[in-house]
Write an enzyme that holds these catalytic residues in place. Structure first.
Site, PDB file in Angstrom:
ATOM      1  N   CYS A   1       0.647  -1.176  -0.127  1.00  0.00           N
ATOM      2  CA  CYS A   1       0.001  -0.018  -0.100  1.00  0.00           C
ATOM      3  C   CYS A   1       0.915   1.213   0.069  1.00  0.00           C
ATOM      4  O   CYS A   1       0.430   2.325   0.257  1.00  0.00           O
ATOM      5  CB  CYS A   1      -0.850  -0.123   1.272  1.00  0.00           C
ATOM      6  SG  CYS A   1      -0.132  -0.139   2.809  1.00  0.00           S
TER       7      CYS A   1
ATOM      8  N   GLU B   1      -1.676   1.287  -4.725  1.00  0.00           N
ATOM      9  CA  GLU B   1      -1.715  -0.205  -4.132  1.00  0.00           C
ATOM     10  C   GLU B   1      -1.131  -0.941  -5.313  1.00  0.00           C
ATOM     11  O   GLU B   1      -1.574  -0.919  -6.578  1.00  0.00           O
ATOM     12  CB  GLU B   1      -3.092  -0.590  -3.870  1.00  0.00           C
ATOM     13  CG  GLU B   1      -3.028  -1.982  -3.080  1.00  0.00           C
ATOM     14  CD  GLU B   1      -3.208  -1.784  -1.524  1.00  0.00           C
ATOM     15  OE1 GLU B   1      -3.313  -2.910  -0.929  1.00  0.00           O
ATOM     16  OE2 GLU B   1      -3.632  -0.610  -1.006  1.00  0.00           O
TER      17      GLU B   1
END
Length: 370
Positions: free
Chosen positions: A324, A358
């Protein structure tokens, strides 16, 4: 852009800018071109939190501008799921005239699923009692009578009251199979369900034909563990958060999966166990030496993997890494790329219209590193 409006006509442009930024970051690692997975341009978030503003007889949701800190009234939340938006209106209409529900109400959290379930958490700056419980139950029953599959939770200082249960069951169709995921209120869940399915299916494609067992660090509620179990003989997964471990065990049973083992411990602790630096009671019933893990899956927090875990991860022929935070990913790749080659790269637009990215990478050990 405001919470009530989104620049949908600029969606492709903002995604192209992210892809270009990721491409630049990955040049040093000779990564292949990234697969790009688009989000829905609106109504993609399955959870949301709002402060509640009391203005004489009026009551409404608010957010704060991240730059100016100015208060913004929110009657419609365009990033939120259709169910969140429907419930926002229902809740304000019901709470405004009801003193027991309104008094010192500070915040409302919404957690919804693609399968139509919702948990609504009301957070107060006052004690909650049986009168509140009765009033909340009345609202719950009224909303259920209108077709909402809803749960209510009340929170105050050191208090949590839930009328039936504190979770929802999400149902996701992943590569032709429906998986049930318990999502507990106030614990981590993937916010963008559509992108979550893309991530699960990408991970499945990346592990097609995998051999042996899978080791997973940071497994959460078993989000990836359950989907990937079909490609491995066994899955050994670790997670430190108690609620997530409980949800993972629930999900294993709900999906009738018998080859996944969850251990409650941190990645750092597991690294110590693998190096035989410490013994852990939690591993007493698990024969680590019996696992033939050719693949390791990691989905770390924004900080990425610590140095010891990176070193441990390097021992595996195949590494699947969901990140992330591309910055911490690149920091880890500076070490991992000395022994492994990036075979696949993916960009998942989990948070449209923001700078957040992401990413997914599949690394395979170099022949010279054997």
């Amino acid at each position: 852009m405001t919470p009530e409006t989104l620049p949908i006509d600029q969606y492709e442009q903002q995604l192209a800018e992210k892809a270009a930024r990721l491409r630049q970051m990955m040049l040093a690692f000779q990564a292949p071109e990234a697969q790009i997975f688009r989000s829905q341009p609106a109504h993609y978030r399955m959870r949301a939190e709002f402060r509640i503003w009391h203005d004489e007889d009026d009551l409404y949701h608010i957010m704060f501008d991240p730059q100016t800190k100015a208060r913004i009234r929110i009657d419609h939340f365009m990033p939120g799921s259709p169910l969140i938006n429907a419930l926002m209106a229902e809740m304000m209409t019901a709470i405004r005239p009801e003193p027991l529900l309104r008094a010192k109400l500070f915040q409302i959290d919404y957690l919804t699923t693609q399968s139509g379930e919702a948990v609504v958490t009301l957070i107060y700056h006052r004690p909650l009692d049986d009168a509140w419980r009765e009033c909340a139950a009345g609202l719950r029953d009224a909303l259920r009578a209108r077709g909402y599959h809803i749960q209510f939770i009340g929170r105050a200082n050191k208090t949590k009251i839930y009328l039936d249960r504190d979770y929802v069951d999400e149902r996701l169709t992943v590569a032709g199979r429906t998986l049930i995921y318990q999502q507990i209120e106030n614990s981590f869940t993937q916010p963008n369900a559509g992108i979550n399915v893309h991530m699960l299916e990408w991970a499945l494609a990346a592990t097609e034909g995998a051999q042996g067992d899978l080791l997973e660090l940071y497994c959460g509620n078993g989000n990836f563990s359950l989907a990937l179990a079909r490609h491995f003989d066994r899955v050994l997964a670790t997670e430190i958060a108690k609620l997530s471990v409980e949800a993972a065990h629930y999900n294993i049973a709900a999906n009738h999966i018998d080859n996944v083992q969850i251990v409650r411990m941190s990645a750092e602790e597991f690294t110590q166990a693998m190096r035989k630096e410490r013994e852990f009671t939690r591993l007493k019933e698990i024969d680590l030496q019996s696992y033939r893990c050719e693949t390791i899956f990691v989905d770390p927090p924004r900080s990425g993997l610590d140095e010891a875990t990176v070193s441990m991860v390097q021992a595996y022929p195949q590494i699947l890494y969901i990140s992330c935070n591309p910055d911490s990913l690149c920091r880890n790749l500076s070490t991992l790329s000395t022994t492994h080659t990036i075979e696949r790269l993916a960009l998942f637009d989990q948070f449209p219209y923001t700078h957040h990215m992401e990413c997914g990478v599949l690394l395979v050990r170099k022949a010279t590193a054997v």
